[in-house]
Write a protein that holds these residues in place. Structure first.
Motif, short mmCIF file in Angstrom:
data_model
loop_
_atom_site.label_atom_id
_atom_site.label_comp_id
_atom_site.label_asym_id
_atom_site.label_seq_id
_atom_site.Cartn_x
_atom_site.Cartn_y
_atom_site.Cartn_z
N VAL A 13 32.25 49.39 61.17
CA VAL A 13 32.81 47.76 61.40
C VAL A 13 32.03 47.29 62.50
O VAL A 13 31.92 46.04 62.94
N PHE A 16 29.10 46.42 63.43
CA PHE A 16 28.56 45.22 61.79
C PHE A 16 29.07 44.70 63.28
O PHE A 16 27.86 43.04 63.21
N MET A 38 27.06 44.01 48.41
CA MET A 38 27.51 43.16 48.85
C MET A 38 27.93 42.10 47.71
O MET A 38 27.09 41.95 47.38
N ARG A 72 38.99 48.52 58.22
CA ARG A 72 37.73 48.75 57.38
C ARG A 72 38.07 47.47 56.99
O ARG A 72 37.55 46.70 55.75
N TRP A 90 36.77 39.58 54.81
CA TRP A 90 35.92 41.27 55.28
C TRP A 90 36.43 42.40 54.86
O TRP A 90 37.47 42.82 55.04
N PHE A 92 35.42 46.91 54.26
CA PHE A 92 33.67 47.59 54.18
C PHE A 92 33.96 48.43 53.74
O PHE A 92 35.54 49.48 54.00
N VAL A 94 32.79 52.66 53.68
CA VAL A 94 32.16 53.39 54.86
C VAL A 94 32.16 54.64 54.31
O VAL A 94 33.05 54.83 54.36
N ILE A 99 27.89 51.44 56.79
CA ILE A 99 28.35 50.32 55.38
C ILE A 99 27.57 50.92 54.25
O ILE A 99 26.32 50.39 54.13
N PHE A 102 29.73 45.83 51.34
CA PHE A 102 31.02 44.94 52.07
C PHE A 102 31.55 43.60 50.76
O PHE A 102 30.17 43.39 50.78
#
Length: 107
Positions: A13, A16, A38, A72, A90, A92, A94, A99, A102
């Motif tokens: 993250v 990202f 996503m 996350r 957000w 995530f 993982v 990732i 998301f």
């Protein structure tokens, strides 16, 4: 007070957010799993199209207000040239340090 990107708990993250804020498309794609997906406001989106429009061609930038779930999940002040600034969440997923999904939307 915003959380510094370098202090984010989850390394994927953190990478990202760093890539988004640096407008570094290559670093952004490198942190995503090859088949990453996503969603935005609960609807699945085309990842390449969405990230180009909402992040890279519109100067997207994240300021982190809160993190939870081991880093996350984030609450941010997200801004870009298209929409201005808004409070966003957000989340995530993982896997193996990258990732795989998301999800974002207004907070």
């Amino acid at each position: 007070m915003a959380i510094q990107t370098s202090k984010l708990s989850d390394p994927a993250v953190r990478a990202f957010v760093t890539a988004v804020n640096a407008h570094d498309r290559r670093a952004f794609m490198d942190i995503l799993a090859p088949d990453a997906t996503m969603s935005d406001d609960g609807a699945d989106r085309d990842l390449d199209e969405w990230t180009d429009r909402e992040i890279f061609s519109s100067n997207g930038h994240m300021e982190i207000d809160k993190e939870c779930r081991g880093g996350r999940s984030l609450v941010t002040r997200y801004r870009n040239d298209a929409w201005g600034e808004m409070r966003t969440r957000w989340s995530f997923t993982v896997e193996n340090g990258r990732i795989s999904r998301f999800e974002t939307g207004q907070a």
